[in-house]
Scaffold this active site. Structure first.
Site, PDB file in Angstrom:
ATOM      1  N   ASP A   1     -17.069  42.286 -67.425  1.00  0.00           N
ATOM      2  CA  ASP A   1     -17.476  41.036 -68.068  1.00  0.00           C
ATOM      3  C   ASP A   1     -17.686  39.924 -67.031  1.00  0.00           C
ATOM      4  OD1 ASP A   1     -17.691  41.064 -70.926  1.00  0.00           O
ATOM      5  OD2 ASP A   1     -15.525  41.386 -71.074  1.00  0.00           O
TER       6      ASP A   1
ATOM      7  N   LYS B   1     -21.525  48.329 -78.607  1.00  0.00           N
ATOM      8  CA  LYS B   1     -21.377  48.574 -77.166  1.00  0.00           C
ATOM      9  C   LYS B   1     -21.055  50.045 -76.913  1.00  0.00           C
ATOM     10  CE  LYS B   1     -19.981  43.791 -76.283  1.00  0.00           C
ATOM     11  NZ  LYS B   1     -18.908  42.803 -76.035  1.00  0.00           N
TER      12      LYS B   1
ATOM     13  N   GLN C   1     -12.486  42.693 -75.708  1.00  0.00           N
ATOM     14  CA  GLN C   1     -13.343  41.876 -76.567  1.00  0.00           C
ATOM     15  C   GLN C   1     -12.667  40.541 -76.877  1.00  0.00           C
ATOM     16  OE1 GLN C   1     -16.470  42.557 -77.356  1.00  0.00           O
ATOM     17  NE2 GLN C   1     -16.789  40.794 -78.680  1.00  0.00           N
TER      18      GLN C   1
HETATM   19  N1  GUN Z   1     -17.020  37.912 -77.074  1.00  0.00           N
HETATM   20  C1  GUN Z   1     -18.246  37.338 -77.187  1.00  0.00           C
HETATM   21  N2  GUN Z   1     -19.031  37.664 -76.144  1.00  0.00           N
HETATM   22  C2  GUN Z   1     -18.289  38.468 -75.349  1.00  0.00           C
HETATM   23  C3  GUN Z   1     -18.547  39.123 -74.111  1.00  0.00           C
HETATM   24  O1  GUN Z   1     -19.634  39.031 -73.515  1.00  0.00           O
HETATM   25  N3  GUN Z   1     -17.509  39.876 -73.618  1.00  0.00           N
HETATM   26  C4  GUN Z   1     -16.315  39.963 -74.242  1.00  0.00           C
HETATM   27  N4  GUN Z   1     -15.373  40.692 -73.666  1.00  0.00           N
HETATM   28  N5  GUN Z   1     -16.042  39.358 -75.380  1.00  0.00           N
HETATM   29  C5  GUN Z   1     -17.026  38.618 -75.928  1.00  0.00           C
END
Ligand code: GUN
Length: 297
Positions: free
Chosen positions: A119, A52, A96
């Site tokens: 998110d 990311k 995350q």
């Molecule tokens: N863990 C797995 N997928 C995601 C996501 O799309 N966002 C976040 N913050 N954590 C994740």
């Protein structure tokens, strides 16, 4: 012929299109900024966050990398979120998931400023999505909508079966596909670990979204001819490779491909779209935060 849906190509197109919005922001002296917060030493989570960060650098988004010792008290994470909420340079915050077991995820999600919640996991943003007035659509289901659009699959009137009821994928996917809106209007069934006779449900589907986190649980015998298969799973399974593992989806690709009109591969299907839509939401957040009108792909 089965179409293999190229998530990398669609994601690249979205990143390219976001360039115009980023140029618009830069003309107003705004550099979109995303803070990623990692409180985990899980290698998969570390990899996702670092990808990311790389994506941000590629398109001109500034990425702030915050790491918290996974053994630290929850308060340390709360304090970091408070600091990022208050930082006027930060447009988007991503914590995350999963967070460590001793940290309750709900207060974490509630603590993030909903305007910075790229998110889309804050209850206010979940509520807005359900109400048909989304601020930030969660990245994976939004990316899947974009993938379907890219391969000319309109969910309207189709039977969509979602396997998995997670807050991150299954629930928001169901909401987006059932909404009375472009990219929605499907008849949605949500299946999960307690579903009886899953194969009967998946066989009745025009679109299957597999998001249960169980390696290769859906095979060709559970699908009908001409189905569109979206595989959200990214499972590490032991294999005699250099890394000692390989990535497989929730779908048994080879047998499913025999039935499907279109199918996403793993890797290279949904994963790149999740990351692209995070950039999308970050650019959107930067526009909102700085009162700059941006046009999004
Ligand atoms: N863990 C797995 N997928 C995601 C996501 O799309 N966002 C976040 N913050 N954590 C994740």
């Amino acid at each position: 012929m089965t179409e293999i849906i190229d998530g990398n190509a669609v994601a690249q197109r979205i990143r390219d299109d976001l360039g115009d919005a980023i140029t618009t922001l830069e003309a107003e002296a705004v550099t979109p900024t995303l803070a990623t917060v990692l409180m985990s030493d899980d290698p998969a989570s570390e990899t996702y966050v670092s990808m990311k960060q790389d994506d941000c650098a590629e398109v001109g988004i500034e990425a702030i990398d915050v790491e918290i010792d996974p053994d630290a008290p929850a308060q340390e994470l709360y304090d970091e979120i408070d600091r990022l909420n208050a930082d006027d340079n930060v447009d988007g915050i991503l914590v995350q998931m999963p967070v460590p077991d001793h940290v309750d995820k709900q207060p974490v999600l509630r603590r993030i400023d909903p305007e910075k919640d790229v998110d889309g996991f804050h209850p206010e943003n979940v509520g807005r999505l359900v109400a048909g007035d989304a601020r930030y659509k969660p990245c994976t289901p939004h990316g899947i909508q974009k993938l379907l659009e890219a391969v000319d699959v309109d969910p309207e009137g189709e039977d969509a079966v979602i396997v998995g009821r997670s807050d991150i994928v299954g629930k928001p996917m169901a909401n987006l596909l059932m909404q009375k809106a472009v990219g929605g209007n499907a008849t949605v069934t949500v299946c999960h670990s307690r579903t009886d006779d899953l194969a009967t449900k998946t066989r009745a589907a025009d679109i299957v979204v597999a998001a249960a986190g169980v390696p290769e649980m859906i095979d060709g015998s559970m699908l009908s001819e001409g189905v569109v298969v979206i595989d959200v799973g990214i499972n590490r399974v032991d294999a005699e490779t250099e890394k000692g593992y390989e990535l497989v989806g929730d779908v048994d690709f080879e047998s499913a491909k025999q039935k499907a009109a279109a199918i996403t591969p793993v890797p290279g299907g949904v994963g790149p779209m999740t990351r692209a839509m995070l950039l999308y939401n970050t650019v959107k957040a930067a526009g909102r935060h700085n009162d700059v009108s941006v046009s999004l792909p």
